[in-house]
Design an enzyme around this catalytic site. Structure first.
Site: not given
Length: 277
Positions: A31, A62, A106, A137-138, A155-158
């Protein structure tokens, strides 16, 4: 110069923040990563031109993703964070002295490096001996571990690109298996104003796996609509059933958002949000 950063949303709305300068701009394997310095909100972390946090208001995210599950479990000792590369969730988890080990998985090591250098108030606990930091990779990590953790925080992105798998029923089954017999999972869950369709799929997938599933809210000015949701999924404990109010009182003075009144009220949903469930 009159400089503004604008994040455009999918429903023809946008959020603009006046900035002083760009502190960092780069691209990892996964990204685009930027750190901006704003006029009023401190530093801003962007991933793929989407606001992940502002230094002034990150606590509203948070604190709520971490303390709601941690104060809802009677005796959490082991925590897994999937994502959370800015370090804010780990910072809040490690406020709890009873936590013996926090694993943070992460996928993008550059997010950690950038936050640690440019926003150290958020990435302040990366060197804490209780934190085990993995760059993996989670999804694969959770699939390879069973009955390991009291709390899992997603706690991820979209749900696009490499994060899409973190919203699937198959992944939630792996999370269930990775939790101990009385474990709790919490995940960021978009918002019911703009992303109700995404939420419906997410909560349906969760309810297919977990016996107890609910939604709770926080109010975060730098996210779309200002209202943000979290998914609470548990093997055993219902929301508010085992809350440790005495322990919350001991920590409240350290916090900016979360307190004993907030945990009582955050599971109260407006009617349009209830329909998502």
């Amino acid at each position: 110069m009159n400089l503004w950063f604008t994040e455009y949303y999918e429903n023809d709305t946008a959020l603009s923040i006046k900035i002083k300068k760009t502190l960092y701009s780069g691209k990892s394997k996964y990204q685009k990563i930027d750190v901006l310095e704003s006029e009023q909100l401190g530093k801003i972390l962007l991933l793929d031109d989407l606001i992940m946090l502002t230094e002034a208001h990150e606590f509203a995210y948070h604190e709520m993703i971490a303390h709601v599950p941690l104060f809802s479990h009677p005796e959490p000792k082991s925590v897994l964070i999937i994502g959370g590369g800015d370090g804010g969730t780990a910072r809040e988890v490690l406020r709890h002295e009873n936590i013996e080990k926090c694993v943070m998985c992460e996928i993008d090591d550059m997010v950690v490096k950038v936050t640690k250098e440019y926003i150290p108030s958020v990435g302040s606990q990366f060197d804490n001996p209780k934190l085990e930091l993995l760059f993996k990779d989670g999804v694969k990590f959770i699939e390879e571990n069973t009955n390991k953790f009291d709390i899992i925080i997603i706690d991820s992105t979209d749900p696009v690109g490499f994060a899409e798998g973190l919203f699937k029923q198959k992944f939630y089954q792996s999370v269930y298996d990775c939790l101990k017999e009385d474990g709790i999972m919490v995940a960021q869950a978009e918002n019911p104003y703009y992303y109700a369709d995404i939420q419906k799929d997410m909560f349906n997938n969760l309810k297919a796996v977990f016996p107890i599933v609910s939604m709770y809210l926080s109010f975060i000015p730098f996210y779309p609509s200002g209202m943000w949701a979290f998914a609470f999924a548990s093997k055993k404990y219902k929301p508010l059933e085992k809350v440790k109010y005495d322990d919350i009182k001991k920590m409240e003075n350290e916090l900016k958002y979360f307190n004993s009144d907030i945990i009582k009220s955050c599971f109260s949903l407006p009617n349009f949000a209830k329909k998502v469930l």
